[in-house]
Design an enzyme around this catalytic site. Structure first.
Site: not given
Ligand code: NDP
Length: 264
Positions: A66, A101
């Site tokens: 993206k 989104d």
């Molecule tokens: P990114 O990798 O960009 O971001 C990950 C985020 O999750 C960060 O804030 C990270 O925190 C946090 N994180 C990861 N692991 C953990 C954990 N174990 N405990 C707490 N926080 C955690 O991912 P995206 O933003 O692209 O995607 C996030 C979710 O959204 C996914 O599940 C994806 O499938 C979903 N999604 C769904 C869509 C839909 O249409 N339904 C559209 C887009 C996304 P830190 O900064 O500390 O690393």
């Protein structure tokens, strides 16, 4: 010639987008095809260029491309600029990048789940791409409050500063009051994990929404145990697809039957 569309990602075999757009095309009588394309991790731009040369009219973009799609676009919609990421491309004399989104999330909450956002206290968990893409559309609905909580607090603070408009940032441990809506935009659910949340953020009036879809998650199960209503991100997926479809084809499909079909 039949108009061609596609979704680019890596991996991509799991994508429900071809099924969703085929249903929209049938419903609205559009002459188009929509395929899933696995782009090499170092070959996204080349894959898109080849698709355009083969007559592609537009595309969706998913993980992990993206941000690259944002850079590839020759023009950006205002909401793509705010999101810093692109999930929808339209090919004309250049490449228009859009991000549907946030509109998908707001549409699912307001239209499908009957969860009005104006005047509500909203908690957004996560500060990655998915969280960033929904902040502006959520703020546009005039919530009473928007709090962003993230494991790495500095990333939440960066987003709060970027959007201003009264957005507050904190870590999970600072959360101890109830919210009307809690949106899980972390990737924790993908790993079957639960962010360390206090049960006090949930009441019987709270809607807990996980952007992840397709299975019950530790977050939804935890929220339910503490009295909240729950919803997964399948509706958001279909609504963001409808928004892209409307941009490409100029006609808005009815999402309800498509969501119902995917749920069975
Ligand atoms: P990114 O990798 O960009 O971001 C990950 C985020 O999750 C960060 O804030 C990270 O925190 C946090 N994180 C990861 N692991 C953990 C954990 N174990 N405990 C707490 N926080 C955690 O991912 P995206 O933003 O692209 O995607 C996030 C979710 O959204 C996914 O599940 C994806 O499938 C979903 N999604 C769904 C869509 C839909 O249409 N339904 C559209 C887009 C996304 P830190 O900064 O500390 O690393």
């Amino acid at each position: 010639m039949t108009d061609r569309y596609a979704v680019f990602g890596h991996p991509i075999a799991h994508s429900k987008s071809p099924q969703i757009h085929a249903a929209f095309a049938r419903q609205t009588g559009q002459d188009m095809t929509y395929e899933a394309i696995l782009a090499p991790l170092d070959g996204f731009a080349d894959s898109v260029t080849a698709f355009i040369a083969a007559g592609g009219c537009g595309a969706n973009v998913t993980v992990p491309f993206k941000e690259e799609a944002f850079r590839l676009s020759s023009r950006l919609s205002p909401r793509a600029k705010h999101a810093g990421a692109v999930n929808t491309l339209m090919f004309d004399d250049g490449i228009l990048g859009d991000n549907t989104d946030g509109a998908g999330l707001v549409g699912d909450l307001e239209r499908n789940l009957h969860c009005p956002l104006a005047g509500r206290r909203i908690l957004l968990l996560g500060a990655g791409g998915a969280a960033r893409g929904v902040i502006e559309p959520l703020l546009d609905q005039s919530p009473a409050e928007l709090v962003i909580a993230n494991r790495t607090v500095g990333r939440a603070q960066e987003l709060a500063e970027l959007f201003c408009r009264g957005v507050r940032a904190c870590g999970f441990d600072a959360l101890d009051t109830p919210f009307d809506l809690v949106i899980n935009a972390t990737a924790a659910s993908l790993a079957g994990e639960l962010p360390p949340l206090s049960p006090s953020i949930f009441t019987a009036e709270t809607l807990a929404y996980d952007m992840m879809y397709g299975r019950d998650t530790p977050f939804l199960s935890f929220a339910r145990t503490h009295g909240a209503a729950t919803a997964d991100g399948l509706g958001m997926l279909v609504e963001q697809a409808a928004e892209a479809f409307a941009l490409w084809r100029g006609v808005r499909p009815d999402t309800a039957p498509v969501i119902a079909a995917l749920r069975t």
